[in-house]
Design an enzyme around this catalytic site. Structure first.
Site, mmCIF file in Angstrom:
data_model
loop_
_atom_site.group_PDB
_atom_site.id
_atom_site.type_symbol
_atom_site.label_atom_id
_atom_site.label_comp_id
_atom_site.label_asym_id
_atom_site.label_seq_id
_atom_site.Cartn_x
_atom_site.Cartn_y
_atom_site.Cartn_z
ATOM 1 N N ASP A 17 0.786 -1.246 0.000
ATOM 2 C CA ASP A 17 0.000 0.000 0.000
ATOM 3 C C ASP A 17 0.819 1.300 0.000
ATOM 4 O O ASP A 17 0.441 2.268 0.686
ATOM 5 C CB ASP A 17 -0.966 0.024 1.202
ATOM 6 N N LYS A 119 -6.621 -4.888 -3.095
ATOM 7 C CA LYS A 119 -7.291 -5.526 -1.953
ATOM 8 C C LYS A 119 -8.317 -4.574 -1.349
ATOM 9 O O LYS A 119 -8.025 -3.388 -1.171
ATOM 10 C CB LYS A 119 -6.250 -5.959 -0.916
ATOM 11 N N CYS A 152 -2.229 -2.432 7.827
ATOM 12 C CA CYS A 152 -2.165 -3.364 6.688
ATOM 13 C C CYS A 152 -0.938 -4.264 6.723
ATOM 14 O O CYS A 152 -1.001 -5.418 6.281
ATOM 15 C CB CYS A 152 -2.285 -2.590 5.378
HETATM 16 C C1 C5J Z 1 -3.163 0.696 5.495
HETATM 17 C C2 C5J Z 1 -4.931 1.914 6.572
HETATM 18 N N1 C5J Z 1 -2.631 0.483 4.315
HETATM 19 N N2 C5J Z 1 -4.193 2.253 7.615
HETATM 20 N N3 C5J Z 1 -4.399 1.275 5.516
HETATM 21 O O1 C5J Z 1 -2.565 0.435 6.522
HETATM 22 O O2 C5J Z 1 -6.101 2.205 6.535
#
Ligand code: C5J
Length: 213
Positions: A17, A119, A152
């Site tokens: 991400d 995802k 994540c």
């Molecule tokens: C991730 C989030 N990528 N914190 N997303 O950690 O919402």
């Protein structure tokens, strides 16, 4: 603690991400009041690992958190707590596939041969084909990088650990908007002899790649 030995023939680099919505000044993450520099400090070490990993010819897999434009894959319970998802932001509709902000930052842009797993959840295994990709690659070890440490990255490491993967997390290649969560998140992974993984740093990952070549 049992040591982690990188087996390059069985390892993949997972980049979680590293999206503009989370990392760019003026983006979604910052609009929530977060300090994006806490995430941006991962870019340089992660780019170094990525470069070494690619040079070693090993597989890289990227993920992006986000949703279909009609939000049909966004659970109402998620949307209730994150109502900005799908709304217009500085970089397009927030966390929507195909929008500029949803994509990966330029510094870590995927190469055409590197899978990008979209995802809808926090974990990279839920509602994705990541398991199939890893099985085809005969991967048993994952070096897990990206953001955010306690959301994540953590969810993915936990999912991977339950599926039998050995997960190594380089501390300087993962980041959180909350430094205390980052710290404790890393401690949780390696606690009790490595309850669901190992923690190292980018230099040791790069060094172990060099040693194996
Ligand atoms: C991730 C989030 N990528 N914190 N997303 O950690 O919402």
């Amino acid at each position: 603690m049992v040591p982690f030995h990188l087996d390059p023939g069985r390892a993949a680099l997972l980049v979680i991400d590293m999206q503009r919505d989370f990392l760019l000044p003026g983006g979604f993450g910052e609009s929530l009041g977060n300090d994006v520099s806490q995430l941006r400090r991962t870019i340089e070490p992660l780019a170094a690992v990525l470069q070494a990993w690619r040079a070693a010819g090993l597989p890289v897999i990227h993920t992006r958190e986000g949703h279909r434009p009609d939000l049909s894959d966004c659970p109402p319970a998620k949307l209730r707590r994150a109502p900005d998802i799908g709304r217009p932001g500085q970089f397009g509709r927030i966390l929507i596939r195909g929008e500029y902000g949803h994509d990966i930052i330029d510094e870590l842009a995927p190469r055409p041969d590197e899978p990008v797993v979209d995802k809808p959840g926090k974990g990279a295994f839920y509602a994705t084909d990541l398991s199939d990709i890893l099985e085809k690659l005969a991967v048993t070890q994952l070096v897990v990088t990206g953001v955010t440490t306690e959301v994540c990255v953590h969810t993915t490491v936990r999912e991977a650990n339950d599926r039998g993967y050995e997960c190594l997390v380089p501390a300087d290649c993962v980041g959180s908007y909350f430094p205390s969560f980052h710290q404790v998140g890393l401690e949780m992974i390696a606690a009790q002899g490595g309850i669901f993984g190992w923690v190292a740093d980018s230099a040791s990952v790069i060094a172990s790649l060099g040693a194996k070549r």
